[in-house]
Design an enzyme around this catalytic site. Sequence first.
Site, PDB file in Angstrom:
ATOM      1  N   ARG A  34      30.074   9.197 -39.103  1.00 50.17           N
ATOM      2  CA  ARG A  34      29.320   9.779 -40.217  1.00 50.17           C
ATOM      3  C   ARG A  34      30.240  10.336 -41.309  1.00 50.17           C
ATOM      4  NH1 ARG A  34      25.325   7.786 -41.189  1.00 50.17           N
ATOM      5  NH2 ARG A  34      24.437   9.567 -42.258  1.00 50.17           N
ATOM      6  N   SER A 176      34.808  23.157 -40.310  1.00 51.90           N
ATOM      7  CA  SER A 176      33.597  22.428 -39.930  1.00 51.90           C
ATOM      8  C   SER A 176      32.562  22.552 -41.035  1.00 51.90           C
ATOM      9  CB  SER A 176      33.009  22.992 -38.626  1.00 51.90           C
ATOM     10  OG  SER A 176      32.426  24.264 -38.861  1.00 51.90           O
ATOM     11  N   CYS A 177      31.512  21.753 -40.936  1.00 47.88           N
ATOM     12  CA  CYS A 177      30.460  21.794 -41.956  1.00 47.88           C
ATOM     13  C   CYS A 177      29.804  23.170 -42.021  1.00 47.88           C
ATOM     14  CB  CYS A 177      29.420  20.713 -41.691  1.00 47.88           C
ATOM     15  SG  CYS A 177      28.657  20.791 -40.047  1.00 47.88           S
ATOM     16  N   THR A 178      29.546  23.775 -40.861  1.00 49.29           N
ATOM     17  CA  THR A 178      28.875  25.076 -40.843  1.00 49.29           C
ATOM     18  C   THR A 178      29.816  26.188 -41.297  1.00 49.29           C
ATOM     19  OG1 THR A 178      27.435  24.293 -39.052  1.00 49.29           O
ATOM     20  CG2 THR A 178      27.522  26.659 -39.432  1.00 49.29           C
ATOM     21  N   HIS A 204      20.479  23.274 -37.017  1.00 50.06           N
ATOM     22  CA  HIS A 204      21.313  22.119 -37.353  1.00 50.06           C
ATOM     23  C   HIS A 204      20.653  20.825 -36.897  1.00 50.06           C
ATOM     24  CE1 HIS A 204      24.894  19.602 -37.628  1.00 50.06           C
ATOM     25  NE2 HIS A 204      25.594  20.624 -38.116  1.00 50.06           N
ATOM     26  N   THR A 207      23.271  15.280 -34.138  1.00 46.95           N
ATOM     27  CA  THR A 207      24.506  14.549 -34.404  1.00 46.95           C
ATOM     28  C   THR A 207      24.739  13.569 -33.254  1.00 46.95           C
ATOM     29  OG1 THR A 207      26.061  15.977 -33.213  1.00 46.95           O
ATOM     30  CG2 THR A 207      25.451  16.645 -35.459  1.00 46.95           C
ATOM     31  N   ARG A 225      22.590  18.687 -24.462  1.00 48.97           N
ATOM     32  CA  ARG A 225      22.865  17.549 -25.346  1.00 48.97           C
ATOM     33  C   ARG A 225      22.592  16.211 -24.662  1.00 48.97           C
ATOM     34  NH1 ARG A 225      27.510  19.108 -29.729  1.00 48.97           N
ATOM     35  NH2 ARG A 225      27.365  21.366 -29.532  1.00 48.97           N
ATOM     36  N   GLY A 239      31.078  27.045 -33.177  1.00 50.65           N
ATOM     37  CA  GLY A 239      32.292  27.834 -33.346  1.00 50.65           C
ATOM     38  C   GLY A 239      32.471  28.323 -34.765  1.00 50.65           C
ATOM     39  N   ARG A 261      19.907  22.803 -32.301  1.00 53.39           N
ATOM     40  CA  ARG A 261      19.782  21.442 -32.804  1.00 53.39           C
ATOM     41  C   ARG A 261      18.294  21.102 -32.914  1.00 53.39           C
ATOM     42  NH1 ARG A 261      24.554  18.334 -32.284  1.00 53.39           N
ATOM     43  NH2 ARG A 261      26.267  19.773 -32.763  1.00 53.39           N
TER      44      ARG A 261
END
Length: 363
Positions: A34, A176-178, A204, A207, A225, A239, A261
């Site tokens: 991605r 990271s994105c977050t 979120h 993914t 997950r 994190g 998620r």
Amino acid sequence: QTPVSVAVAVPVPTIITYSEKMAPIKVGVNGFGRIGRLSFRIGWDTCPEIELVHINECPGVIESSAYLLEFDSVHGRWPHKVEVKDGAISIDEKTVTYSQHKDCGAIPWEQYGVELVLECTGEFLTTEAISPQFAHGVKKILVSAPVKSEGILNIVVGCNDKLYDPAKDHIITAASCTTNCLAPVVKVIKENLGIKHGCITTVHNVTNTQSMVDACNSKKSDLRRARAGLMSLAPTSTGSATAVALIFPDLKGKLNGLAVRVPLLNGSLTDCVFEVNKETTVEEVNAMMKAASESGDLKGILGYEEKPLVSIDYVNDTRSGIVDALSTQVIDKTMVKVYVWYDNEWGYSCRMVDLARMIAKAM
């Protein structure tokens, strides 16, 4: 006698663009998932400082990589002619070579003149694991995940990117994105009100670390997950809050958080709660967020929105995070709650390209 005036031609200065001034830095992408693909798209279209010349993807099928580069279920079709020709990917008749090495130290980057690698596999997360690539002519490696080694500069654009030292920082991570969503908000709150401690929850989207249907999952420490990602809300770890302490060391041990998620493909939300040092109001918090979004280091990085929007409205948003002003709360004058939207794929990939540009300009 009256002096005769003589017209002197004044030379018009030539405006030299970056591409005319110096050749772009050749870049390779290791990991074409991605973030790898979206960073490739954005870099190709918007960053003349770099030239994308090679892709390594393992396990990879070149036809699949080319197809997914052009067609994306979330971000739409890329308006370029993408084909597979002679074992390489052709983009508008320009060749990008392709390989399938599992070991990053086996990628012959020097054959393609690559000096900067975008390390987007998510697999190589220590100095020891990443460094073998330097033996192949690579000068800089930009990692699309936090690197778990001492001495590696974790950068959040708009917060600490000025710490980059090209003389010593050869492995750089875009966090990271977050973390990129959260850190600008932390910066504003910290500088204006002070932070005693805080907790975040990132809502979120799914993914590829999750399963599409119930299946064994490689993240054995997180059994949730393994469940079908598009059928349930799944609490999990993040994190991002603790990683903010790498950006603001004085907050170490004062921030933590969790993730949930959710069954969406894109558009995420971070719920930030801080106990602050100074008494404040909703109006004051929103005013400081709005001001930060309009000028200074966070312009174009932090957004501010007063309209009643929802997650899909933020798909393809280039900013790292957008404050939802309608949701801001202040409880008992010192507890501040802020919602921050983000496109965790596109916004983060834009920051990857921002950092690639910064690195290339300093090379």
